[in-house]
Design an enzyme around this catalytic site. Structure first.
Site, mmCIF file in Angstrom:
data_model
loop_
_atom_site.group_PDB
_atom_site.id
_atom_site.type_symbol
_atom_site.label_atom_id
_atom_site.label_comp_id
_atom_site.label_asym_id
_atom_site.label_seq_id
_atom_site.Cartn_x
_atom_site.Cartn_y
_atom_site.Cartn_z
ATOM 1 C CG ASN A 1 105.804 51.729 50.389
ATOM 2 O OD1 ASN A 1 106.794 51.550 49.680
ATOM 3 N ND2 ASN A 1 105.743 51.308 51.631
ATOM 4 C CD GLN B 1 101.145 44.734 43.913
ATOM 5 O OE1 GLN B 1 100.318 44.437 43.057
ATOM 6 N NE2 GLN B 1 101.528 43.883 44.824
ATOM 7 C CG PHE C 1 96.581 36.774 41.318
ATOM 8 C CD1 PHE C 1 97.453 37.804 41.651
ATOM 9 C CD2 PHE C 1 96.959 35.476 41.607
ATOM 10 C CE1 PHE C 1 98.675 37.529 42.255
ATOM 11 C CE2 PHE C 1 98.177 35.196 42.210
ATOM 12 C CZ PHE C 1 99.039 36.226 42.530
ATOM 13 C CB ILE D 1 95.509 40.092 48.281
ATOM 14 C CG1 ILE D 1 95.540 41.510 47.690
ATOM 15 C CG2 ILE D 1 94.138 39.801 48.853
ATOM 16 C CD1 ILE D 1 94.553 41.719 46.537
ATOM 17 N N GLY D 2 98.903 40.687 49.349
ATOM 18 C CA GLY D 2 100.260 40.778 48.811
ATOM 19 C C GLY D 2 100.594 42.163 48.301
ATOM 20 C CB THR D 3 98.464 44.983 47.258
ATOM 21 O OG1 THR D 3 97.564 44.840 48.359
ATOM 22 C CG2 THR D 3 97.879 44.279 46.051
ATOM 23 N NE ARG E 1 98.545 61.244 48.628
ATOM 24 C CZ ARG E 1 99.076 62.380 49.069
ATOM 25 N NH1 ARG E 1 100.361 62.476 49.288
ATOM 26 N NH2 ARG E 1 98.303 63.424 49.287
ATOM 27 N N GLY F 1 97.785 47.986 41.393
ATOM 28 C CA GLY F 1 97.880 46.524 41.463
ATOM 29 C C GLY F 1 97.617 45.831 40.140
ATOM 30 C CD GLU F 2 92.984 44.574 39.206
ATOM 31 O OE1 GLU F 2 92.336 43.689 38.653
ATOM 32 O OE2 GLU F 2 92.466 45.456 39.915
HETATM 33 MO MO1 MOS Z 1 91.244 41.935 40.852
HETATM 34 S S1 MOS Z 1 90.967 40.696 39.246
HETATM 35 O O1 MOS Z 1 90.088 43.100 40.514
HETATM 36 O O2 MOS Z 1 90.939 40.932 42.162
#
Ligand code: MOS
Length: 743
Positions: free
Chosen positions: A634, A641, A239, A464-466, A631, A707-708
Site C-alpha cells: 500500500n 511509515q 516501537f 500498532i499503527g503500521t 512489493r 516499518g523500521e
Molecule cells: Mo520493533 S523494535 O522490532 O518492535
C-alpha cells in the site's frame, strides 16, 4: 468446460486509505484502557528511589489507612507469581528483574502496587508507603567504576585478516562514535486491565504479540494458556516496547485475583521510563582500510552496549554493518557493559539505528579523506556479495541513491565544507544508506468467503499503527476477487489464529503470506465446482453460480504458513514444527543475514541542513529518501511509515537523548517536556520515493517490510550534512548546537 474465477482486480500496491482511519479519528477505536469494565478497582505503582541496594523496611500502615484502599502488593506477598524467563534466555519476559525487592537492581524498579476504589486513592496510598533502603553506589553507564563487561554471545561476521589488511592499506580511517539512551515514549501509556472469571483471565493490554501475552502471562500465573484471553485491538504506539511481558502485567492479574474485582492500571509517563525497556547507549570503533580509488579492503567494527546487571541484551548491529558493502575483509566484536539499569530492549530498528549511524558516518569521513563523492564511494563498494561470500537475494541500493540524488539535486553540491552559504546560514548536504533486515515468520489465519461476495479474515495480528488491517484486506480482496470494502479483518485478540510478534518489520510479510495461502485455497475450492453460466455475467453472478454448484454459502480456509527457511529440517537443525512453537507464544523469524542469502530492504537518504553561522542553530529544511523493499502492499501507508521513520531519524540526529544522573543512575528527563522530540516546525519538506523491486525469494508475498527502514541512516545523513555545512564532525549523537559552538 471449467472456467477460472474472474481475474481479481488489482488491490495490492494501491494507496487504499486505512480501514481503521475513521474509527481512529472518531474515537470509535478502543485502545486497551478504553475497554469498558464494570466496577474496576484502580492500581498505582510505587517505584524504587534508589538504583542499587536493598529495601530494609516497607511501612504500609499510613497507606492502608487511606479511605478506599483495598490491597497493597509488595515483595512480601506476591509469592503466587511464578518466575518467567527473560526473552534472550528463551522466555517471553522483558526483563529478569521481576521481583518487587528486597534487592533493588535499578532506579524505578517497581517495589509496590496499591489497589483502591479510585485512582486518586491508589495514588495517595502509594505516596504514603515509607520505604527504607540500604544504598550501594550504582554504576550508571560506560566507564563507571563497578560496571562489568561480557562478550555478546552471538556468532558475528568475520572474514579474512582485516587487521593485517588495514595495516597495509593505502588509506586508513580510525574513528569512534557514540549514541545515547533513548526511550520509545509511545503516546499510549503502559496500561493493563485484568478480569478473572471462574479461573479464567481476560487481559486488556497494548501488545505487539497477542499469543506472547497469552502464553507468558499464563506462565507467570501458573495457569493453562487457554485460560488466558488477551485483547489488544489497537496499539497507540509501541516501537518495540510492547513486544514482551513486563513485570506490571502479572501484578495486575494477581491483584484482580486477590481482590475479586477487575483491576486497571495506567502507569505514569515517568514510570514508563523504568518499568519497560529502552534503547541503550552504544559506543563504536570503526577502522576502514581502502585503496585510493575508494575500494574498501578491510572493515573492523567494535561495538559496546549498555545493559542491566543480570540480562545480556544486545542488538549487535555489526551483523548488518559488516555486510552492507563488498568489504574485502571484516572483523567484528560486541561487548556488553552491565550497569545498574533496567534491562534495555527492542526499539525501532534496534540493531541498525546505532550501528549504521556509525558506519555511514565513517563512510562520509572516508569519502572526505579520499576526495570522492559520497555517492560514488557507495557505488565503488556496492556488491551482490558480502565479505563472507554470502549473496544478496536482491539489492537496489544504487537505484535508490540515483533516484534520491536526482530528486535532491545532488549534482549541484560543492564538495568543500562551508562552500554553500546563504547569508547567515551555512548550508550542508549529506547522504547515507538506510538498511533493514527482511524478516518473516510462521503465521496462521482463517479466511471465509461468503456467496454474497463478502469476506472475513481472522488472525491475531497487531494494529500498532503500521496499517496491517488494511494491507491484509488488500491481499484478501485481490486474491478472492472481491471489492476491498467487502473484506473485514478481525485482529488483536488471542482467540484468533496466531501470527508472529509485530517486530522486526515482519508483520506485513508474514500476515500477507498466510492470508494469500488461505485465499488461494479458497479459490481452488471455488473453481472445483465445474462449468457454469455464460461469459457476460457480472462478477457477483459468477460468484453466486460457483457457490451454487458447490452447494455452499460459505467457504472457509484455515492456513498455516511456514517460510521455506523455517521448515523443520535436519540441515538447518530445526526439528520441531514452528507452528506448534507459535501456538506456545514463541517466534521463529527468519531472514536478514541468517539464511543462505542476505535479505534486506535498502534506501538512500539525502538531507539539507542549515546551520546558523553565529548561533549554530541547526535546521533540516529538506529530506529526500528513496527506498526499495520488494512489493509495497500500500503506497499510502508505506509513505507514511517511511516519512515517520525519517522524522524519527531527525529526532535521533538533533534532539533525542535520555539524560542520566551518573551519581544515582537515574533518568532525569523522564517526561515529554524535557525529552526532546521534533515538532511540526522542525520538519519541512520530506519526499519519499518508492523504487520498484521484485524479490521472489524473501517470502510468497514478496514483501520486505518497511516499518523500521526509514529511520535508519537519517542520523548519519544529518551528521554528514552538518559536517558539510561547518567542517565540524560531531561523532556523538544528538548533535546539539552547544556541541558545534564548543567544537
Ligand atoms: Mo520493533 S523494535 O522490532 O518492535
Amino acid at each position: 468446460m471449467n472456467r477460472a474465477a474472474p481475474e481479481p482486480k488489482q488491490n495490492m500496491g494501491q494507496p487504499a486509505p486505512r480501514l481503521d482511519a475513521r474509527m481512529k479519528v472518531t474515537g470509535e477505536a478502543r485502545y486497551a484502557s478504553d475497554m469498558p469494565v464494570a466496577a474496576p478497582a484502580y492500581a498505582f505503582l510505587l517505584t524504587s528511589a534508589i538504583a542499587r541496594g536493598r529495601i530494609t523496611s516497607l511501612d504500609t500502615t499510613d497507606a492502608r489507612a487511606v479511605p478506599g484502599v483495598i490491597d497493597i502488593l509488595t515483595h512480601e506477598n506476591i509469592g503466587d507469581l511464578k518466575e518467567i524467563k527473560y526473552s534472550a534466555a528463551g522466555g517471553g519476559a522483558s526483563t529478569s528483574i521481576q521481583d518487587l525487592g528486597p534487592e533493588i537492581k535499578h532506579d524505578g524498579q517497581i517495589i509496590a502496587m496499591t489497589v483502591a476504589d479510585t485512582f486518586e486513592a491508589a495514588r495517595e496510598a502509594a505516596f504514603r508507603i515509607k520505604a527504607a533502603y540500604d544504598i550501594n553506589q550504582p554504576s550508571a553507564s560506560f566507564g563507571d567504576a563497578g560496571s562489568s563487561e561480557s562478550k555478546a554471545k552471538k556468532k558475528l561476521p568475520n572474514a579474512g585478516d582485516a587487521e593485517q589488511v588495514y595495516t597495509a592499506a593505502e588509506v586508513r580511517l580510525d574513528a569512534t562514535y557514540g549514541t545515547p539512551t533513548q526511550h520509545h515514549n509511545p503516546i499510549e501509556l503502559f496500561t493493563t486491565t485484568v478480569l478473572w472469571d471462574n479461573g479464567r483471565v481476560t487481559v486488556y493490554e497494548p501488545s505487539q504479540f497477542m499469543w506472547g501475552t497469552k502464553n507468558t502471562l499464563a506462565e507467570r500465573l501458573g495457569i493453562k494458556p487457554d485460560d488466558v484471553h488477551a485483547v489488544s485491538h489497537f496499539v497507540g504506539g509501541a516501537f518495540g516496547s510492547k513486544a514482551q511481558l513486563t513485570p506490571r502485567t502479572g501484578l495486575v492479574a494477581l491483584a484482580a485475583k486477590r481482590t475479586g474485582r477487575p483491576v486497571k492500571l495506567v502507569a505514569t509517563r515517568d514510570q514508563g521510563f523504568t518499568i519497560a525497556t529502552y534503547r541503550a547507549e552504544t559506543r563504536h570503533r570503526i577502522r576502514i582500510g581502502a585503496q585510493q580509488d575508494g575500494k574498501i579492503t578491510s572493515f573492523e567494527h567494535q561495538g559496546w552496549e549498555v545493559t542491566s546487571r543480570p540480562d545480556a541484551y544486545s542488538v549487535a548491529g555489526v551483523e548488518d554493518s559488516a555486510r552492507l558493502y563488498g568489504f574485502g575483509a571484516v572483523k567484528t566484536e560486541v561487548t556488553l557493559v552491565h550497569a545498574d539499569r533496567n534491562t534495555p530492549g527492542f526499539m525501532r530498528s534496534p540493531p541498525v539505528v546505532p550501528y549504521i549511524y556509525a558506519l555511514e558516518s565513517a563512510m562520509d569521513e572516508l569519502a572526505v579523506k579520499l576526495n570522492i563523492d559520497p555517492v560514488e564511494l557507495r557505488r565503488v563498494n556496492d556488491s551482490m556479495k558480502d565479505a563472507t561470500g554470502k549473496a544478496w537475494s536482491s539489492r537496489s541500493l544504487m537505484a535508490c541513491y540515483d533516484a534520491a540524488a536526482a530528486s535532491f539535486g545532488w549534482s549541484k553540491r560543492k564538495a568543500e565544507p562551508g562552500a554553500m552559504r546563504d547569508g547567515d546560514w551555512l548550508i550542508g548536504w549529506g547522504c547515507a544508506t538506510a538498511v533493514y533486515p527482511t524478516h518473516v515468520g510462521p503465521a496462521t489465519a482463517r479466511v471465509q468467503l461468503f456467496s454474497d461476495g463478502r469476506a472475513r479474515v481472522q488472525l491475531a495480528a497487531h494494529e500498532i499503527g503500521t496499517g496491517v488491517m488494511t494491507v491484509v484486506a488488500q491481499m484478501a480482496a485481490e486474491r478472492l476477487g472481491v471489492p476491498l470494502e467487502q473484506v473485514t479483518v478481525e485482529l488483536g485478540d488471542s482467540a484468533l489464529p496466531p501470527v508472529p510478534v509485530a517486530g522486526g518489520s515482519n508483520q506485513t510479510a508474514s500476515c500477507c503470506s498466510v492470508v494469500m495461502q488461505a485465499c488461494n485455497a479458497i479459490r481452488l475450492k471455488l473453481d472445483s465446482g465445474g462449468a457454469f453460466a455464460s461469459a457476460d455475467q457480472s462478477a457477483e453472478a459468477i460468484l453466486r453460480a460457483k457457490f451454487q454448484r458447490l452447494g455452499a454459502s460459505t467457504i472457509e480456509e484455515y492456513a498455516e504458513f511456514i517460510p521455506e527457511a523455517a521448515q523443520p529440517n535436519a540441515i538447518t537443525g530445526l526439528f520441531s514444527n514452528p507452528i506448534d512453537k507459535l501456538y506456545k507464544g514463541q517466534n521463529t523469524l527468519v531472514g536478514g543475514s541468517r539464511g543462505e542469502k542476505l535479505m534486506y530492504a535498502l534506501g538512500a537518504e539525502f538531507v539539507e541542513v542549515r546551520v546558523h553561522a553565529q548561533t549554530r542553530e541547526i535546521r533540516v529544511p529538506r529530506i529526500v529518501g528513496a527506498f526499495a523493499a520488494g512489493r509495497i502492499m500500500n503506497t499510502r501507508t508505506a509513505r507514511s511509515q517511511l516519512m515517520g521513520g525519517m522524522i524519527w531519524g531527525v529526532s535521533s540526529a538533533l534532539h533525542e537523548a535520555t539524560e542520566i544522573d551518573p551519581r544515582v543512575a537515574r533518568y532525569v528527563n523522564d517526561n515529554l517536556a524535557d525529552y526532546l522530540v521534533p515538532v511540526n516546525a522542525d520538519v519541512q519538506d520530506i519526499e519519499v520515493l518508492l523504487i520498484p523491486e521484485t524479490d521472489r525469494e524473501v517470502n510468497p508475498a514478496g514483501v520486505k517490510g518497511i516499518g523500521e527502514l526509514g529511520n535508519v541512516g537519517t542520523a548519519a545523513a544529518v551528521a554528514n550534512a552538518v559536517y558539510h555545512a561547518t567542517g565540524v564532525r560531531i561523532r556523538e549523537l544528538p548533535i546539539r548546537l552547544e556541541k558545534l559552538l564548543t567544537a
